[in-house]
Write an enzyme that holds these catalytic residues in place. Sequence first.
Site, PDB file in Angstrom:
ATOM      1  N   ASP A  40     -29.944  66.110 -35.978  1.00 27.81           N
ATOM      2  CA  ASP A  40     -31.099  65.606 -35.245  1.00 27.81           C
ATOM      3  C   ASP A  40     -30.626  64.374 -34.473  1.00 27.81           C
ATOM      4  OD1 ASP A  40     -33.260  64.166 -34.387  1.00 27.81           O
ATOM      5  OD2 ASP A  40     -34.365  64.252 -36.271  1.00 27.81           O
ATOM      6  N   CYS A  85     -43.328  58.199 -38.960  1.00 25.86           N
ATOM      7  CA  CYS A  85     -43.101  59.628 -39.234  1.00 25.86           C
ATOM      8  C   CYS A  85     -41.961  59.809 -40.226  1.00 25.86           C
ATOM      9  CB  CYS A  85     -42.825  60.416 -37.959  1.00 25.86           C
ATOM     10  SG  CYS A  85     -44.215  60.430 -36.833  1.00 25.86           S
ATOM     11  N   HIS A 108     -36.888  62.104 -40.200  1.00 21.42           N
ATOM     12  CA  HIS A 108     -38.191  62.130 -39.515  1.00 21.42           C
ATOM     13  C   HIS A 108     -38.924  63.392 -39.994  1.00 21.42           C
ATOM     14  CE1 HIS A 108     -40.892  62.736 -36.019  1.00 21.42           C
ATOM     15  NE2 HIS A 108     -40.680  61.472 -35.721  1.00 21.42           N
TER      16      HIS A 108
HETATM   17  N1  PMP Z   1     -36.246  63.016 -35.074  1.00 23.74           N
HETATM   18  C1  PMP Z   1     -36.185  61.686 -34.944  1.00 23.74           C
HETATM   19  C2  PMP Z   1     -35.115  60.923 -35.675  1.00 23.74           C
HETATM   20  C3  PMP Z   1     -37.104  61.028 -34.128  1.00 23.74           C
HETATM   21  O1  PMP Z   1     -37.050  59.707 -33.996  1.00 23.74           O
HETATM   22  C4  PMP Z   1     -38.083  61.785 -33.440  1.00 23.74           C
HETATM   23  C5  PMP Z   1     -39.108  61.111 -32.544  1.00 23.74           C
HETATM   24  N2  PMP Z   1     -39.667  59.947 -33.054  1.00 23.74           N
HETATM   25  C6  PMP Z   1     -38.097  63.165 -33.607  1.00 23.74           C
HETATM   26  C7  PMP Z   1     -37.158  63.743 -34.423  1.00 23.74           C
HETATM   27  C8  PMP Z   1     -39.089  64.019 -32.909  1.00 23.74           C
HETATM   28  O2  PMP Z   1     -38.907  63.976 -31.535  1.00 23.74           O
HETATM   29  P1  PMP Z   1     -39.993  64.586 -30.544  1.00 23.74           P
HETATM   30  O3  PMP Z   1     -41.310  63.988 -30.963  1.00 23.74           O
HETATM   31  O4  PMP Z   1     -39.558  64.126 -29.190  1.00 23.74           O
HETATM   32  O5  PMP Z   1     -39.967  66.060 -30.706  1.00 23.74           O
END
Ligand code: PMP
Length: 406
Positions: free
Chosen positions: A202, A365, A125
Amino acid sequence: MSSDFELAPIRAQFPALQQQVNGHPLIYLDNAATTQKPGSVLQAMDDYYRHHNANVHRASHTLSTRATQAFESARERVQRFLNARSSQEVIWTRGTTEAINLVAHSWGMNNLQPGDEILLSVLEHHANIVPWQQVATRTGAVLRVIPLTANGDLDLAAFHALLSPRTRLLTIAQVSNALGTVNPVAELIRAAKAVGVVTLIDGAQAVGHLSVDVQALGCDFYAFSGHKLYGPTGIGVLYGRAELLEQMPPWQTGGEMIERVSFSGTRFNRPPFRFEAGTPPIAEAIGLAAALDFLAALPEGWREHEAALLQLLLDGLQQLPFIKLVGRPNQRVGVVSLRLGEIHPQDAGELLDQMGIAVRVGHHCAMPLMESLGLEGTLRISLALYNSEAEIEALLAALARLPEFF
Ligand code: PMP
């Protein structure tokens, strides 16, 4: 499907699921973006604001004592959830993004040198890419990217080849938010630790589906967001191994994170408070603890239920000739990306919304992943434990009708 698993009482706990959208019962299949919240989470936050609201720590009055107790017991709840050794290893953040930024700024900026390598994967991400690009730009470190195999699994041979004496950090998602791939993080961490590499996982997409044990994993850092596992937005966690946290300088500074301040200098507080500048998200931490209680109280069989839904979905999609799955990883959770032939994912998403079905379309993302697949984006279906077989059948029927509109 597990016969003694009863879905109706669980669904009934989620007020947002009991609504019509565009004249149809809501079918919520965008759970990788955020999950709906059970009544117990809403109740815990409401109760806090109605009866106990006060700022935490340095308590000199009753409400402040109560707020502090609830806030710190939420931290202990997270400690038990992750099986961390101590609640001092649990740092509150706004979410996964802030947790990764904390490591990047506090550990990365102060430990990486020109030529050092940061190892991550192509399926990350943006939250686990951009902070490291920033660190690389400022420190002279270099990003190394583990590719995927053709079916969307991590290329383990490439991982082992990329792990080198120059590698200082392995930072990797446990589960892909775009393809649903479950990475074999225990194996990756073992290999990285054997050569002294610091590891960050993560866990944003993992915590809602898999059980996590940071001691068994042996990672140095683990990040996750409350809102992906039935908790509120605005709260997340960075787990950090105590030995590392002790050595790390603060990132953000101000109130709460100090021991003593004078104009001749400031002595910082110990972890975790050193990393929690300012008034924390108190109600959200309490809400997250309630979400973890909700998960712990679920009847056995909810993971099997999710797995059965995923299988039903995958089998059904196979029957639709115009649909092509993006990635067929060997081990996956209920996150499925697809293309729909001539139909643009955006158009499909809008049509599904007209039928009350919420899915996500776009790059999720994960632009570098999309680029590596030669795609602009996909339509993503992501499951949660409250989804039903009937909802999957309704989705499949709706997808089957889509070509009629074009
Ligand atoms: N890492 C991954 C794999 C995610 O799916 C997400 C959220 N889509 C994030 C990081 C970021 O999380 P947050 O927007 O809650 O900070």
